[in-house]
Design a protein around this motif. Structure first.
Motif, PDB file in Angstrom:
ATOM      1  N   ARG A   1     -80.889  45.279 -71.769  1.00 47.46           N
ATOM      2  CA  ARG A   1     -79.695  45.983 -72.231  1.00 47.46           C
ATOM      3  C   ARG A   1     -79.143  45.396 -73.528  1.00 47.46           C
ATOM      4  NH1 ARG A   1     -75.661  47.724 -67.437  1.00 47.46           N
ATOM      5  NH2 ARG A   1     -77.148  48.413 -65.848  1.00 47.46           N
ATOM      6  N   MET A   2     -78.292  46.193 -74.185  1.00 50.26           N
ATOM      7  CA  MET A   2     -77.531  45.740 -75.337  1.00 50.26           C
ATOM      8  C   MET A   2     -76.335  44.921 -74.840  1.00 50.26           C
ATOM      9  SD  MET A   2     -75.888  49.465 -76.242  1.00 50.26           S
ATOM     10  CE  MET A   2     -75.274  49.034 -77.862  1.00 50.26           C
ATOM     11  N   PRO A   3     -75.703  44.119 -75.711  1.00 45.66           N
ATOM     12  CA  PRO A   3     -74.609  43.257 -75.238  1.00 45.66           C
ATOM     13  C   PRO A   3     -73.491  44.002 -74.509  1.00 45.66           C
ATOM     14  CG  PRO A   3     -75.285  42.580 -77.433  1.00 45.66           C
ATOM     15  CD  PRO A   3     -76.049  43.842 -77.122  1.00 45.66           C
TER      16      PRO A   3
ATOM     17  N   ASN B   1     -78.059  45.190 -81.936  1.00 46.22           N
ATOM     18  CA  ASN B   1     -76.876  44.521 -81.402  1.00 46.22           C
ATOM     19  C   ASN B   1     -76.073  45.507 -80.547  1.00 46.22           C
ATOM     20  OD1 ASN B   1     -74.603  42.793 -80.994  1.00 46.22           O
ATOM     21  ND2 ASN B   1     -75.085  41.722 -82.870  1.00 46.22           N
ATOM     22  N   ASP B   2     -74.816  45.798 -80.917  1.00 39.81           N
ATOM     23  CA  ASP B   2     -74.013  46.721 -80.113  1.00 39.81           C
ATOM     24  C   ASP B   2     -74.030  48.149 -80.647  1.00 39.81           C
ATOM     25  OD1 ASP B   2     -73.125  45.455 -77.809  1.00 39.81           O
ATOM     26  OD2 ASP B   2     -71.446  44.487 -78.811  1.00 39.81           O
ATOM     27  N   GLU B   3     -74.964  48.454 -81.535  1.00 34.39           N
ATOM     28  CA  GLU B   3     -75.117  49.819 -82.032  1.00 34.39           C
ATOM     29  C   GLU B   3     -76.190  50.543 -81.207  1.00 34.39           C
ATOM     30  OE1 GLU B   3     -75.716  50.054 -86.319  1.00 34.39           O
ATOM     31  OE2 GLU B   3     -74.799  48.081 -86.525  1.00 34.39           O
ATOM     32  N   TRP B   4     -75.873  51.764 -80.812  1.00 33.68           N
ATOM     33  CA  TRP B   4     -76.830  52.605 -80.085  1.00 33.68           C
ATOM     34  C   TRP B   4     -76.715  54.021 -80.645  1.00 33.68           C
ATOM     35  CZ3 TRP B   4     -75.914  54.550 -74.398  1.00 33.68           C
ATOM     36  CH2 TRP B   4     -76.963  55.411 -74.036  1.00 33.68           C
ATOM     37  N   TYR B   5     -77.790  54.493 -81.290  1.00 35.43           N
ATOM     38  CA  TYR B   5     -77.777  55.804 -81.921  1.00 35.43           C
ATOM     39  C   TYR B   5     -78.794  56.738 -81.266  1.00 35.43           C
ATOM     40  CZ  TYR B   5     -75.144  53.536 -85.645  1.00 35.43           C
ATOM     41  OH  TYR B   5     -74.190  52.840 -86.346  1.00 35.43           O
ATOM     42  N   VAL B   6     -78.360  57.972 -81.061  1.00 42.00           N
ATOM     43  CA  VAL B   6     -79.243  59.041 -80.581  1.00 42.00           C
ATOM     44  C   VAL B   6     -79.001  60.268 -81.455  1.00 42.00           C
ATOM     45  CG1 VAL B   6     -79.214  58.176 -78.198  1.00 42.00           C
ATOM     46  CG2 VAL B   6     -77.552  59.924 -78.894  1.00 42.00           C
ATOM     47  N   GLU B   7     -79.998  61.158 -81.518  1.00 43.00           N
ATOM     48  CA  GLU B   7     -79.835  62.371 -82.334  1.00 43.00           C
ATOM     49  C   GLU B   7     -78.988  63.419 -81.635  1.00 43.00           C
ATOM     50  OE1 GLU B   7     -83.076  62.943 -85.632  1.00 43.00           O
ATOM     51  OE2 GLU B   7     -83.852  63.591 -83.688  1.00 43.00           O
ATOM     52  N   GLN B   8     -79.110  63.461 -80.310  1.00 40.38           N
ATOM     53  CA  GLN B   8     -78.367  64.453 -79.531  1.00 40.38           C
ATOM     54  C   GLN B   8     -77.853  63.818 -78.245  1.00 40.38           C
ATOM     55  OE1 GLN B   8     -80.397  68.285 -78.915  1.00 40.38           O
ATOM     56  NE2 GLN B   8     -81.957  67.594 -80.365  1.00 40.38           N
ATOM     57  N   TYR B   9     -76.732  64.330 -77.794  1.00 40.55           N
ATOM     58  CA  TYR B   9     -76.206  63.898 -76.503  1.00 40.55           C
ATOM     59  C   TYR B   9     -76.909  64.727 -75.424  1.00 40.55           C
ATOM     60  CZ  TYR B   9     -72.742  62.459 -73.008  1.00 40.55           C
ATOM     61  OH  TYR B   9     -72.125  61.934 -71.900  1.00 40.55           O
TER      62      TYR B   9
ATOM     63  N   HIS C   1     -69.212  44.428 -68.953  1.00 43.20           N
ATOM     64  CA  HIS C   1     -68.415  44.771 -67.763  1.00 43.20           C
ATOM     65  C   HIS C   1     -68.927  44.032 -66.528  1.00 43.20           C
ATOM     66  CE1 HIS C   1     -71.765  47.619 -67.172  1.00 43.20           C
ATOM     67  NE2 HIS C   1     -71.390  47.685 -65.907  1.00 43.20           N
ATOM     68  N   ILE C   2     -70.218  43.707 -66.509  1.00 40.95           N
ATOM     69  CA  ILE C   2     -70.778  42.942 -65.391  1.00 40.95           C
ATOM     70  C   ILE C   2     -70.314  41.494 -65.476  1.00 40.95           C
ATOM     71  CG2 ILE C   2     -72.911  42.182 -64.272  1.00 40.95           C
ATOM     72  CD1 ILE C   2     -74.226  44.728 -65.456  1.00 40.95           C
ATOM     73  N   GLN C   3     -70.380  40.927 -66.687  1.00 44.52           N
ATOM     74  CA  GLN C   3     -69.844  39.576 -66.883  1.00 44.52           C
ATOM     75  C   GLN C   3     -68.383  39.493 -66.443  1.00 44.52           C
ATOM     76  OE1 GLN C   3     -70.550  38.667 -71.120  1.00 44.52           O
ATOM     77  NE2 GLN C   3     -71.667  36.889 -70.404  1.00 44.52           N
ATOM     78  N   ASP C   4     -67.619  40.507 -66.794  1.00 48.39           N
ATOM     79  CA  ASP C   4     -66.192  40.518 -66.475  1.00 48.39           C
ATOM     80  C   ASP C   4     -65.968  40.501 -64.965  1.00 48.39           C
ATOM     81  OD1 ASP C   4     -63.411  40.719 -67.293  1.00 48.39           O
ATOM     82  OD2 ASP C   4     -63.468  42.757 -66.509  1.00 48.39           O
ATOM     83  N   LYS C   5     -66.703  41.321 -64.237  1.00 47.75           N
ATOM     84  CA  LYS C   5     -66.557  41.364 -62.777  1.00 47.75           C
ATOM     85  C   LYS C   5     -66.970  40.050 -62.127  1.00 47.75           C
ATOM     86  CE  LYS C   5     -66.819  46.305 -61.852  1.00 47.75           C
ATOM     87  NZ  LYS C   5     -67.468  47.372 -61.058  1.00 47.75           N
ATOM     88  N   LEU C   6     -67.968  39.397 -62.723  1.00 42.25           N
ATOM     89  CA  LEU C   6     -68.455  38.136 -62.153  1.00 42.25           C
ATOM     90  C   LEU C   6     -67.605  36.945 -62.581  1.00 42.25           C
ATOM     91  CD1 LEU C   6     -72.300  38.599 -62.711  1.00 42.25           C
ATOM     92  CD2 LEU C   6     -71.036  38.917 -60.578  1.00 42.25           C
ATOM     93  N   GLY C   7     -66.738  37.152 -63.582  1.00 42.81           N
ATOM     94  CA  GLY C   7     -65.917  36.060 -64.083  1.00 42.81           C
ATOM     95  C   GLY C   7     -66.672  35.085 -64.954  1.00 42.81           C
TER      96      GLY C   7
ATOM     97  N   ILE D   1     -78.486  36.959 -72.926  1.00 47.03           N
ATOM     98  CA  ILE D   1     -79.820  37.179 -73.468  1.00 47.03           C
ATOM     99  C   ILE D   1     -80.078  38.676 -73.375  1.00 47.03           C
ATOM    100  CG2 ILE D   1     -82.288  36.703 -73.225  1.00 47.03           C
ATOM    101  CD1 ILE D   1     -81.527  33.978 -72.061  1.00 47.03           C
ATOM    102  N   CYS D   2     -80.098  39.336 -74.534  1.00 48.56           N
ATOM    103  CA  CYS D   2     -80.141  40.795 -74.608  1.00 48.56           C
ATOM    104  C   CYS D   2     -81.504  41.269 -75.119  1.00 48.56           C
ATOM    105  CB  CYS D   2     -79.053  41.296 -75.551  1.00 48.56           C
ATOM    106  SG  CYS D   2     -77.438  40.498 -75.347  1.00 48.56           S
ATOM    107  N   TYR D   3     -81.778  42.541 -74.888  1.00 48.55           N
ATOM    108  CA  TYR D   3     -83.007  43.162 -75.407  1.00 48.55           C
ATOM    109  C   TYR D   3     -84.254  42.342 -75.050  1.00 48.55           C
ATOM    110  CZ  TYR D   3     -79.725  45.956 -78.190  1.00 48.55           C
ATOM    111  OH  TYR D   3     -78.710  46.796 -78.596  1.00 48.55           O
ATOM    112  N   ASN D   4     -84.299  41.884 -73.800  1.00 49.39           N
ATOM    113  CA  ASN D   4     -85.455  41.116 -73.304  1.00 49.39           C
ATOM    114  C   ASN D   4     -85.742  39.863 -74.124  1.00 49.39           C
ATOM    115  OD1 ASN D   4     -86.155  42.696 -71.059  1.00 49.39           O
ATOM    116  ND2 ASN D   4     -87.264  44.152 -72.335  1.00 49.39           N
ATOM    117  N   GLY D   5     -84.703  39.302 -74.752  1.00 51.12           N
ATOM    118  CA  GLY D   5     -84.872  38.069 -75.510  1.00 51.12           C
ATOM    119  C   GLY D   5     -84.849  38.236 -77.011  1.00 51.12           C
ATOM    120  N   ALA D   6     -84.772  39.474 -77.500  1.00 53.84           N
ATOM    121  CA  ALA D   6     -84.740  39.689 -78.953  1.00 53.84           C
ATOM    122  C   ALA D   6     -83.425  39.232 -79.572  1.00 53.84           C
ATOM    123  CB  ALA D   6     -84.977  41.158 -79.277  1.00 53.84           C
TER     124      ALA D   6
END
Length: 272
Positions: free
Chosen positions: A44-46, A110-118, A51-57, A64-69
């Motif tokens: 996953r992206m950061p 990083n935290d950018e995610w682009y798609v051509e269509q929804y 939200h998972i980090q937040d719930k876990l405190g 470690i994001c994007y499988n280590g990238a």
């Protein structure tokens, strides 16, 4: 405490049947988090992990994001590997000009995610990760990133199985020496830099941030991309639903992710 740091995959490992962290998982991680750093390791992206980090405190811990990238600690990038613009351009060109029919491309940096269509695929990913993509043509994204000297941390191809199979065969032939191509299902291809692995991300974090040995670590996982880290850490744990390849190198096998396997193994291993 028998181990000094804990790494865990998210999807298919840490999350329950509702694709969320259960009350037991939250309780067990919060019980040990002041003594054992808890680090999420994912494709996953950061911001799909925050939200998972937040719930876990554990919002103070690295990711470690994007499988280590991409490895982030204290809001700083410790490690960064991107698919260069020339390869990104060729992948986009295949989808625009060579493929019999266009399939969905998700482009990540990083935290950018682009798609051509929804479209169906974007909505599905949004539902799974609780993050909404930005709409921009692949060509525009490519040009913008070129101008900023940026590449992609990950590309996800999604579509009908026959289109994805054709693309996978083509990409393997054209880019097999330069890119890592991973299929979690017949309608998906995840594309990353060749050198990327969860293990390299873990090693960078241990060396540069925690100053710990790989033998001090415990890790949980379920899928092919978890195999290296499960095999390398001091105590590698596969959930019951893990691929056979992961189970084969694991030191222990815990319960299914839908049965709180991670939490129950933590309870057994880290006793008060």
């Amino acid at each position: 405490m028998p181990y000094k740091i804990l790494f865990t995959d998210i999807d298919g490992t840490l999350l329950d049947k509702n694709r969320d962290v259960s009350a037991l998982t939250i309780s067990e991680i919060q019980r040990i988090k002041d003594y054992v750093p808890i680090v999420l390791v994912s494709a996953r992206m950061p911001k799909q992990m925050h939200h998972i980090q937040d719930k876990l405190g554990v919002t103070n811990q690295p990711l470690i994001c994007y499988n280590g990238a991409l490895v982030i600690a204290n809001n700083k990038i410790l490690h960064n590997l991107e698919i260069p613009g020339n390869l990104l351009e060729r992948i986009i060109s295949y989808n625009e000009q060579i493929s019999a029919e266009k399939f969905h491309l998700s482009l990540f940096n990083n935290d950018e995610w682009y798609v051509e269509q929804y479209d169906y695929w974007a909505k599905r990913e949004e539902n799974n990760t609780r993050v909404t993509p930005e709409i921009k043509s692949n060509i525009e994204t490519l040009e913008d990133w070129k101008n900023k000297n940026k590449g992609a941390h990950k590309i996800t191809c999604m579509g009908e199985a026959h289109l994805i199979e054709e693309a996978f065969q083509y990409f393997t032939k054209e880019f097999g020496n330069d890119l890592h191509l991973y299929r979690s299902k017949d309608t998906y291809i995840e594309i990353a830099p060749k050198q990327v692995s969860k293990l390299t991300g873990i090693q960078k974090l241990l060396d540069l941030h925690f100053k710990l040995s790989i033998d001090d670590a415990i890790a949980f996982g379920d899928n092919y991309n978890d195999t290296e880290m499960i095999n390398a850490v001091g105590h590698g744990v596969a959930v019951a639903n893990a691929r056979d390849e992961v189970k084969a190198v694991a030191d222990a096998i815990t319960l299914h992710h839908k049965e709180d396997g991670v939490a129950k193994h933590i309870a057994k291993l880290f006793k008060d």
